[in-house]
Motif scaffolding. Structure first.
Motif, PDB file in Angstrom:
ATOM      1  N   MET A 132      18.363  -6.606 -16.470  1.00 25.05           N
ATOM      2  CA  MET A 132      19.320  -7.011 -17.525  1.00 25.05           C
ATOM      3  C   MET A 132      19.034  -8.454 -17.693  1.00 25.05           C
ATOM      4  SD  MET A 132      23.452  -7.564 -16.665  1.00 25.05           S
ATOM      5  CE  MET A 132      23.602  -5.965 -16.536  1.00 25.05           C
ATOM      6  N   ARG A 133      19.303  -8.887 -19.202  1.00 24.39           N
ATOM      7  CA  ARG A 133      18.945 -10.169 -19.660  1.00 24.39           C
ATOM      8  C   ARG A 133      20.090 -10.920 -19.515  1.00 24.39           C
ATOM      9  NH1 ARG A 133      14.921 -11.090 -23.278  1.00 24.39           N
ATOM     10  NH2 ARG A 133      16.543 -12.312 -24.490  1.00 24.39           N
ATOM     11  N   ILE A 134      19.877 -12.372 -19.526  1.00 25.04           N
ATOM     12  CA  ILE A 134      20.911 -13.284 -19.164  1.00 25.04           C
ATOM     13  C   ILE A 134      22.080 -13.042 -20.484  1.00 25.04           C
ATOM     14  CG2 ILE A 134      19.855 -15.002 -20.425  1.00 25.04           C
ATOM     15  CD1 ILE A 134      22.144 -15.525 -17.315  1.00 25.04           C
ATOM     16  N   GLU A 135      21.340 -12.849 -21.506  1.00 28.33           N
ATOM     17  CA  GLU A 135      22.602 -12.717 -22.732  1.00 28.33           C
ATOM     18  C   GLU A 135      23.341 -11.526 -22.520  1.00 28.33           C
ATOM     19  OE1 GLU A 135      18.797 -14.897 -23.929  1.00 28.33           O
ATOM     20  OE2 GLU A 135      19.072 -12.810 -23.115  1.00 28.33           O
ATOM     21  N   GLN A 136      22.688 -10.225 -22.040  1.00 32.03           N
ATOM     22  CA  GLN A 136      23.456  -9.122 -21.795  1.00 32.03           C
ATOM     23  C   GLN A 136      24.745  -9.251 -21.049  1.00 32.03           C
ATOM     24  OE1 GLN A 136      21.304  -5.813 -20.690  1.00 32.03           O
ATOM     25  NE2 GLN A 136      23.114  -4.638 -20.488  1.00 32.03           N
ATOM     26  N   PHE A 137      24.259 -10.260 -19.697  1.00 29.54           N
ATOM     27  CA  PHE A 137      24.960 -10.438 -18.757  1.00 29.54           C
ATOM     28  C   PHE A 137      26.277 -11.289 -19.046  1.00 29.54           C
ATOM     29  CE2 PHE A 137      26.893 -12.901 -15.420  1.00 29.54           C
ATOM     30  CZ  PHE A 137      27.352 -11.542 -14.502  1.00 29.54           C
ATOM     31  N   ILE A 138      26.135 -12.186 -19.898  1.00 25.67           N
ATOM     32  CA  ILE A 138      27.196 -13.069 -20.498  1.00 25.67           C
ATOM     33  C   ILE A 138      28.117 -12.438 -21.387  1.00 25.67           C
ATOM     34  CG2 ILE A 138      27.343 -14.939 -22.054  1.00 25.67           C
ATOM     35  CD1 ILE A 138      24.941 -16.297 -20.901  1.00 25.67           C
ATOM     36  N   TYR A 145      37.083 -13.936 -20.507  1.00 23.69           N
ATOM     37  CA  TYR A 145      36.664 -15.539 -20.635  1.00 23.69           C
ATOM     38  C   TYR A 145      35.798 -15.799 -21.669  1.00 23.69           C
ATOM     39  CZ  TYR A 145      38.944 -15.639 -15.970  1.00 23.69           C
ATOM     40  OH  TYR A 145      39.755 -15.602 -14.862  1.00 23.69           O
ATOM     41  N   LYS A 146      35.512 -16.991 -22.011  1.00 25.61           N
ATOM     42  CA  LYS A 146      34.566 -17.434 -22.892  1.00 25.61           C
ATOM     43  C   LYS A 146      33.703 -18.376 -22.287  1.00 25.61           C
ATOM     44  CE  LYS A 146      32.675 -17.802 -27.052  1.00 25.61           C
ATOM     45  NZ  LYS A 146      31.663 -16.957 -27.274  1.00 25.61           N
ATOM     46  N   ILE A 147      32.431 -17.909 -22.200  1.00 27.48           N
ATOM     47  CA  ILE A 147      31.338 -18.748 -21.857  1.00 27.48           C
ATOM     48  C   ILE A 147      30.809 -19.754 -22.825  1.00 27.48           C
ATOM     49  CG2 ILE A 147      28.904 -18.872 -20.871  1.00 27.48           C
ATOM     50  CD1 ILE A 147      29.641 -16.241 -19.328  1.00 27.48           C
ATOM     51  N   VAL A 148      31.185 -21.062 -22.553  1.00 26.76           N
ATOM     52  CA  VAL A 148      30.866 -22.079 -23.745  1.00 26.76           C
ATOM     53  C   VAL A 148      29.504 -22.801 -23.544  1.00 26.76           C
ATOM     54  CG1 VAL A 148      33.289 -22.318 -24.231  1.00 26.76           C
ATOM     55  CG2 VAL A 148      32.388 -23.820 -22.267  1.00 26.76           C
ATOM     56  N   TYR A 149      28.928 -22.749 -22.138  1.00 23.87           N
ATOM     57  CA  TYR A 149      27.808 -23.417 -22.111  1.00 23.87           C
ATOM     58  C   TYR A 149      26.962 -22.839 -20.986  1.00 23.87           C
ATOM     59  CZ  TYR A 149      24.831 -27.463 -21.215  1.00 23.87           C
ATOM     60  OH  TYR A 149      23.593 -28.244 -20.935  1.00 23.87           O
ATOM     61  N   VAL A 150      25.538 -22.652 -21.095  1.00 25.95           N
ATOM     62  CA  VAL A 150      24.683 -22.197 -20.186  1.00 25.95           C
ATOM     63  C   VAL A 150      23.554 -22.730 -20.146  1.00 25.95           C
ATOM     64  CG1 VAL A 150      23.587 -20.200 -19.330  1.00 25.95           C
ATOM     65  CG2 VAL A 150      25.827 -19.778 -19.979  1.00 25.95           C
ATOM     66  N   TYR A 195      20.292 -20.366 -13.711  1.00 23.72           N
ATOM     67  CA  TYR A 195      21.138 -20.892 -14.907  1.00 23.72           C
ATOM     68  C   TYR A 195      22.620 -21.245 -14.159  1.00 23.72           C
ATOM     69  CZ  TYR A 195      18.173 -18.404 -18.098  1.00 23.72           C
ATOM     70  OH  TYR A 195      17.186 -18.034 -18.632  1.00 23.72           O
ATOM     71  N   LYS A 196      23.073 -22.122 -14.792  1.00 18.36           N
ATOM     72  CA  LYS A 196      24.561 -22.620 -14.758  1.00 18.36           C
ATOM     73  C   LYS A 196      25.181 -22.568 -15.742  1.00 18.36           C
ATOM     74  CE  LYS A 196      23.840 -25.053 -10.385  1.00 18.36           C
ATOM     75  NZ  LYS A 196      24.581 -25.867  -9.345  1.00 18.36           N
ATOM     76  N   ASP A 216      11.178 -12.120 -11.003  1.00 21.30           N
ATOM     77  CA  ASP A 216      11.791 -11.348 -12.035  1.00 21.30           C
ATOM     78  C   ASP A 216      13.213 -11.466 -11.881  1.00 21.30           C
ATOM     79  OD1 ASP A 216       9.332 -10.198 -13.130  1.00 21.30           O
ATOM     80  OD2 ASP A 216       9.337  -8.773 -11.371  1.00 21.30           O
ATOM     81  N   ASP A 217      13.908 -12.122 -10.828  1.00 18.35           N
ATOM     82  CA  ASP A 217      15.349 -12.420 -10.626  1.00 18.35           C
ATOM     83  C   ASP A 217      15.832 -13.807 -11.431  1.00 18.35           C
ATOM     84  OD1 ASP A 217      15.124 -10.200  -8.679  1.00 18.35           O
ATOM     85  OD2 ASP A 217      14.351 -11.425  -7.202  1.00 18.35           O
ATOM     86  N   ILE A 218      17.050 -13.380 -11.389  1.00 19.74           N
ATOM     87  CA  ILE A 218      17.918 -14.510 -12.075  1.00 19.74           C
ATOM     88  C   ILE A 218      19.191 -14.678 -11.111  1.00 19.74           C
ATOM     89  CG2 ILE A 218      19.169 -15.059 -14.406  1.00 19.74           C
ATOM     90  CD1 ILE A 218      17.432 -13.274 -15.831  1.00 19.74           C
ATOM     91  N   ASP A 219      19.274 -16.050 -11.169  1.00 19.87           N
ATOM     92  CA  ASP A 219      20.695 -16.512 -10.187  1.00 19.87           C
ATOM     93  C   ASP A 219      21.567 -17.124 -11.662  1.00 19.87           C
ATOM     94  OD1 ASP A 219      20.177 -15.554  -7.953  1.00 19.87           O
ATOM     95  OD2 ASP A 219      18.949 -17.510  -7.251  1.00 19.87           O
ATOM     96  N   LEU A 220      22.859 -16.824 -11.503  1.00 19.96           N
ATOM     97  CA  LEU A 220      23.636 -17.485 -12.546  1.00 19.96           C
ATOM     98  C   LEU A 220      24.880 -17.839 -11.717  1.00 19.96           C
ATOM     99  CD1 LEU A 220      24.638 -18.050 -15.392  1.00 19.96           C
ATOM    100  CD2 LEU A 220      25.485 -15.676 -15.418  1.00 19.96           C
ATOM    101  N   GLN A 221      25.124 -19.148 -12.046  1.00 17.88           N
ATOM    102  CA  GLN A 221      26.550 -19.753 -11.372  1.00 17.88           C
ATOM    103  C   GLN A 221      27.307 -20.318 -12.321  1.00 17.88           C
ATOM    104  OE1 GLN A 221      25.619 -23.339  -8.933  1.00 17.88           O
ATOM    105  NE2 GLN A 221      27.263 -22.728  -7.542  1.00 17.88           N
ATOM    106  N   LEU A 222      28.440 -19.875 -12.594  1.00 14.89           N
ATOM    107  CA  LEU A 222      29.467 -20.152 -13.665  1.00 14.89           C
ATOM    108  C   LEU A 222      30.552 -20.904 -12.934  1.00 14.89           C
ATOM    109  CD1 LEU A 222      29.335 -16.913 -15.689  1.00 14.89           C
ATOM    110  CD2 LEU A 222      28.272 -19.031 -16.359  1.00 14.89           C
TER     111      LEU A 222
END
Length: 90
Positions: A1-7, A16-21, A40-41, A74-80
């Motif tokens: 999965m790509r980061i854009e798809q996850f967002i 919710y609205k993600i305003v910054y990554v 990513y944060k 190949d892994d992505i970590d996302l912290q929001l």
């Protein structure tokens, strides 16, 4: 999965609205190697409804690696963070 798809999925699921990554970690600091994952944060704004009902979340972590193994290239970590939590952290 790509980061854009996850967002997009996160925004739809929580309303919710993600305003910054932004990219974070070794790739941002230039200390990455060929096996480094991507970090990513970001900041999101909770929905009015969730805030009024006190059901909003302050913080959300997601790791695209579901194998309970060490992250690979190949892994992505996302912290929001909610915007309220982000201001507290400032």
């Amino acid at each position: 999965m790509r980061i854009e798809q996850f967002i997009k999925e996160f925004e739809e699921q929580y309303n919710y609205k993600i305003v910054y990554v932004t990219q974070y970690g070794s790739k941002l600091y230039g200390t990455d190697n060929p096996n480094s994952d991507t970090d990513y944060k970001g900041i999101f704004i909770p929905s009015r409804e969730s805030v009024l009902l006190k059901k909003d979340i302050e913080h959300y972590n997601f790791n695209f690696n579901n194998n309970n193994t060490r992250n690979s290239k190949d892994d992505i970590d996302l912290q929001l963070f909610s915007i309220y939590k982000w201001f507290t952290l400032l």
